[in-house]
Design a protein around this motif. Sequence first.
Motif, PDB file in Angstrom:
ATOM      1  N   GLN A 117       0.786 -61.676 -63.547  1.00 11.01           N
ATOM      2  CA  GLN A 117       0.522 -61.424 -62.138  1.00 11.01           C
ATOM      3  C   GLN A 117       1.843 -61.139 -61.449  1.00 11.01           C
ATOM      4  OE1 GLN A 117      -2.264 -61.464 -60.287  1.00 11.01           O
ATOM      5  NE2 GLN A 117      -3.567 -61.739 -62.076  1.00 11.01           N
ATOM      6  N   PRO A 118       1.849 -60.182 -60.519  1.00  7.51           N
ATOM      7  CA  PRO A 118       3.094 -59.982 -59.782  1.00  7.51           C
ATOM      8  C   PRO A 118       3.407 -61.254 -59.000  1.00  7.51           C
ATOM      9  CG  PRO A 118       1.277 -58.781 -58.770  1.00  7.51           C
ATOM     10  CD  PRO A 118       0.761 -59.337 -60.050  1.00  7.51           C
ATOM     11  N   VAL A 119       4.680 -61.624 -58.965  1.00  7.85           N
ATOM     12  CA  VAL A 119       5.056 -62.816 -58.224  1.00  7.85           C
ATOM     13  C   VAL A 119       5.167 -62.449 -56.750  1.00  7.85           C
ATOM     14  CG1 VAL A 119       6.804 -64.584 -57.889  1.00  7.85           C
ATOM     15  CG2 VAL A 119       6.300 -63.723 -60.180  1.00  7.85           C
ATOM     16  N   ILE A 120       4.417 -63.153 -55.918  1.00 11.02           N
ATOM     17  CA  ILE A 120       4.445 -62.846 -54.494  1.00 11.02           C
ATOM     18  C   ILE A 120       5.224 -63.929 -53.773  1.00 11.02           C
ATOM     19  CG2 ILE A 120       3.050 -62.421 -52.448  1.00 11.02           C
ATOM     20  CD1 ILE A 120       0.735 -61.771 -54.379  1.00 11.02           C
ATOM     21  N   THR A 121       6.220 -63.536 -53.035  1.00  8.59           N
ATOM     22  CA  THR A 121       6.969 -64.506 -52.252  1.00  8.59           C
ATOM     23  C   THR A 121       6.917 -64.069 -50.795  1.00  8.59           C
ATOM     24  OG1 THR A 121       8.896 -63.235 -52.857  1.00  8.59           O
ATOM     25  CG2 THR A 121       8.575 -65.293 -54.019  1.00  8.59           C
ATOM     26  N   PRO A 122       7.073 -65.018 -49.871  1.00 10.04           N
ATOM     27  CA  PRO A 122       6.988 -64.643 -48.460  1.00 10.04           C
ATOM     28  C   PRO A 122       8.079 -63.624 -48.121  1.00 10.04           C
ATOM     29  CG  PRO A 122       7.043 -67.028 -48.736  1.00 10.04           C
ATOM     30  CD  PRO A 122       7.323 -66.430 -50.073  1.00 10.04           C
ATOM     31  N   SER A 123       7.772 -62.658 -47.317  1.00 12.30           N
ATOM     32  CA  SER A 123       8.785 -61.689 -46.911  1.00 12.30           C
ATOM     33  C   SER A 123       8.714 -61.497 -45.405  1.00 12.30           C
ATOM     34  CB  SER A 123       8.566 -60.361 -47.620  1.00 12.30           C
ATOM     35  OG  SER A 123       7.481 -59.688 -47.023  1.00 12.30           O
ATOM     36  N   LYS A 124       9.741 -60.838 -44.875  1.00 10.04           N
ATOM     37  CA  LYS A 124       9.864 -60.696 -43.418  1.00 10.04           C
ATOM     38  C   LYS A 124       8.702 -59.923 -42.810  1.00 10.04           C
ATOM     39  CE  LYS A 124      14.764 -61.207 -42.470  1.00 10.04           C
ATOM     40  NZ  LYS A 124      15.738 -60.602 -43.374  1.00 10.04           N
ATOM     41  N   THR A 125       8.165 -58.976 -43.577  1.00 12.40           N
ATOM     42  CA  THR A 125       7.128 -58.126 -43.007  1.00 12.40           C
ATOM     43  C   THR A 125       5.767 -58.829 -42.950  1.00 12.40           C
ATOM     44  OG1 THR A 125       6.730 -57.247 -45.195  1.00 12.40           O
ATOM     45  CG2 THR A 125       8.215 -55.989 -43.788  1.00 12.40           C
ATOM     46  N   MET A 126       5.681 -60.022 -43.520  1.00 14.18           N
ATOM     47  CA  MET A 126       4.387 -60.701 -43.534  1.00 14.18           C
ATOM     48  C   MET A 126       4.105 -61.389 -42.205  1.00 14.18           C
ATOM     49  SD  MET A 126       4.190 -62.499 -47.179  1.00 14.18           S
ATOM     50  CE  MET A 126       3.890 -61.548 -48.648  1.00 14.18           C
ATOM     51  N   SER A 127       2.831 -61.469 -41.867  1.00  9.68           N
ATOM     52  CA  SER A 127       2.446 -62.194 -40.655  1.00  9.68           C
ATOM     53  C   SER A 127       2.494 -63.689 -40.955  1.00  9.68           C
ATOM     54  CB  SER A 127       1.037 -61.795 -40.250  1.00  9.68           C
ATOM     55  OG  SER A 127       0.121 -62.268 -41.220  1.00  9.68           O
ATOM     56  N   ALA A 128       2.508 -64.475 -39.871  1.00  8.64           N
ATOM     57  CA  ALA A 128       2.577 -65.929 -40.054  1.00  8.64           C
ATOM     58  C   ALA A 128       1.426 -66.451 -40.915  1.00  8.64           C
ATOM     59  CB  ALA A 128       2.616 -66.626 -38.702  1.00  8.64           C
ATOM     60  N   PRO A 129       0.180 -66.042 -40.661  1.00  9.33           N
ATOM     61  CA  PRO A 129      -0.900 -66.553 -41.516  1.00  9.33           C
ATOM     62  C   PRO A 129      -0.765 -66.111 -42.974  1.00  9.33           C
ATOM     63  CG  PRO A 129      -1.807 -65.358 -39.619  1.00  9.33           C
ATOM     64  CD  PRO A 129      -0.324 -65.247 -39.531  1.00  9.33           C
ATOM     65  N   GLN A 130      -0.221 -64.916 -43.192  1.00  8.38           N
ATOM     66  CA  GLN A 130      -0.026 -64.477 -44.583  1.00  8.38           C
ATOM     67  C   GLN A 130       0.972 -65.389 -45.290  1.00  8.38           C
ATOM     68  OE1 GLN A 130       0.991 -60.395 -43.791  1.00  8.38           O
ATOM     69  NE2 GLN A 130      -0.842 -59.640 -44.815  1.00  8.38           N
ATOM     70  N   LYS A 131       2.041 -65.717 -44.559  1.00 10.64           N
ATOM     71  CA  LYS A 131       3.039 -66.621 -45.149  1.00 10.64           C
ATOM     72  C   LYS A 131       2.413 -67.980 -45.422  1.00 10.64           C
ATOM     73  CE  LYS A 131       7.096 -64.610 -42.989  1.00 10.64           C
ATOM     74  NZ  LYS A 131       7.871 -64.714 -41.762  1.00 10.64           N
ATOM     75  N   ALA A 132       1.568 -68.418 -44.479  1.00  4.60           N
ATOM     76  CA  ALA A 132       0.936 -69.723 -44.648  1.00  4.60           C
ATOM     77  C   ALA A 132       0.032 -69.728 -45.882  1.00  4.60           C
ATOM     78  CB  ALA A 132       0.141 -70.093 -43.399  1.00  4.60           C
TER      79      ALA A 132
END
Length: 688
Positions: free
Chosen positions: A3-18
């Motif tokens: 699976q691609p490793v997904i890490t929080p990034s700047k372009t993500m919205s707050a709920p996406q990061k959550a």
Amino acid sequence: MPQPVITPSKTMSAPQKALIKLGLKRDIDLALHLPLRYEDETRIVKLRDAREGDTAQIEATVTACEITQRPRRQLLVTVDDGSDTCVMRFFSFYPSHQKALAVGNRIRARGEVKGGFMGLTMMHPTFKAAGGHLAEALTPVYSTVAGLAQAYLRRAVITGLDHADLSETMPPGVPWPDPRGAWTLRDALQFLHHPTPDVSLAALEDRSHPAWVRLKCEELLAQQLSQLTAKRERDLLRAPALKMKRGALHDQLHKALPFGLTNAQQRVGQEIAQDLSRPVPMHRLLQGDVGAGKTVVAALAAMVAIDAGWQCALMAPTEILATQHFAKLVGWLEPLGVKVAWLIGSQKKKERAAMLALIESGEAALVVGTHAVIQEHVKFKCLGLAVIDEQHRFGVAQRLALRGKMQAEGMEPHMLMMTATPIPRTLAMSYYADLDVSVIDELPPGRTPIVTRVVSDHRRGEVVSRIGAQLQEGRQVYWVCPLIEESEALDLSNATQTHADLSEALPGVMVGLLHSRMPVAEKKAVMELFTAGVMGVLVSTTVIEVGVDVPNASLMVIEHAERFGLSQLHQLRGRVGRGAAASACVLLYGTPEGGRLSETARERLRAMVETNDGFEIARRDLEIRGPGEFLGARQSGAPLLRFADLETDGHLLDWARALAPHMLDQHAFLAERHIGRWLGGKSEYLKA
Ligand code: ADP
Ligand code: MG
């Protein structure tokens, strides 16, 4: 399935990061994020039928709407649904509230119903205009984090459910452990996220519903498959085959020991020797209650390795323990001509350099030490066997580092992990299924069981007199003070105070003090005096917890025993009862001013009095604390079971264990998909 490793990034919205913070990265993760509970928005309830504490949805007409200032500013709204009335309170409100809740309006409201002097009330209910359609399924409520609203999460889960690959991974025709398991994964998930209102909430809550059974089966199977895979991968690796040599060091040590081995020690010794003789790395967990005699078993295994021309490393979690192992092993082995080196953090530079040279040249056949052993500059000539004492005190990285000390290309050393914290059977079968397990289930002969008493701190004086009596008989005493987590300073003053008190109360007796912040040389000096029998009483913080072995000590006093965990108490108690003298353990407890001990504290103390059996203690500890804390280092990174409960789902575990090898052999593709679905990238920890 990588699976691609997904890490929080700047372009993500707050709920996406959550979402990512919650570990909900893939569609399947969302699909498997099951509700904590449900709310019923499928029905309108009459106020008359609502029970106190229920979250109810009502439709009613507003009969009063006013702002009061007492006891504080709030909006009070009275509604009537024909069966009864209810007062709704809003502490924060806007003019729009008053407008929507104007007298005469019909509203639909949801909130927790409370009874009381004023009749039924609801605090801050949600509301909208009456009418409109009712939900067809129960509304799921998910565990979430700040910044992630339920509504957002609900939508994300629905999308996850839609997109996730939920195709069947069970081999065709698998027998289910329970006819109720025969739901498809898709049906089970759909149902658990959006159950129909006619379902038994009890079956959902206690997870006995068929949909739950299906998920538990899946989860346990994933765990078994991943561990079996790890084990099989390890079986493809190579290790030196260490064959026993008759009459060599192993046999010589056996003969030279001042005691005969117990049957259990002999049995596990054979299991280990069997593993060592194969050209595949051993991965064995040696369990044995405190005092069962694991060290000598490790020493004999070391002799097998050394006889075959390889080195052995023994790593222990504390300097005291490493020092003690070193002293004991030198005593046993130097007469046989085996050179033992040791490495601890606080060693003098010169001594360390000498040790490193001995290890690198291979002259030192056995190396004993703390974490110092795995440091980068430590080079072995030929490490064949690595032993880790009190393995639960080490992390994955440390175990991997020790394994990495093998120099030979493409080979791994054999690993023997020892623990005195027995792991209950169900836990061993699930979380440790990739390891082979040996158990020393018998104590050396001549030990008398330790008598344990629970005594209130008010009766300290009597305990001190008892110490006097023990000393008269030439025995020694431990007095352990608790670790107060919030304050190491307080901790220390506690031990220092007790040390002063005991010194005063026992004139002419040497009372020592040991705590973790003492310089190492001082610690060592204190330990030596106690080991030699010169010091009568040793007051310490929990630094003596693991492995310390002074057979002449026969009384253990544990102060504020209510603050310790059950396994820790058992470990501490295991410091006595090592010789032939009858031993005792006194658990002193203090209660806060006029207070009572908590129920769990009482349960722990009771368990200590009732049993000396480490496995029974472990079982009760599991009952009291659950598996999370139990797994020591393994828990970090180990995906804990989320759905299955080892207490109640033992039969499902048996089923998964039986199915896993068949599935890997006959349906490798399905097995791989199943592991990927459930564990994603989380099976790294199994490598150590
Ligand atoms: P643990 O399993 O807690 O590490 P140890 O290896 O420290 O226990 O052993 C506890 C004590 O029992 C030691 O003093 C050890 O020398 C002694 N011992 C070990 N095996 C036997 C035996 N078979 N008979 C008598 N004493 C033994
Ligand atoms: Mg030990």
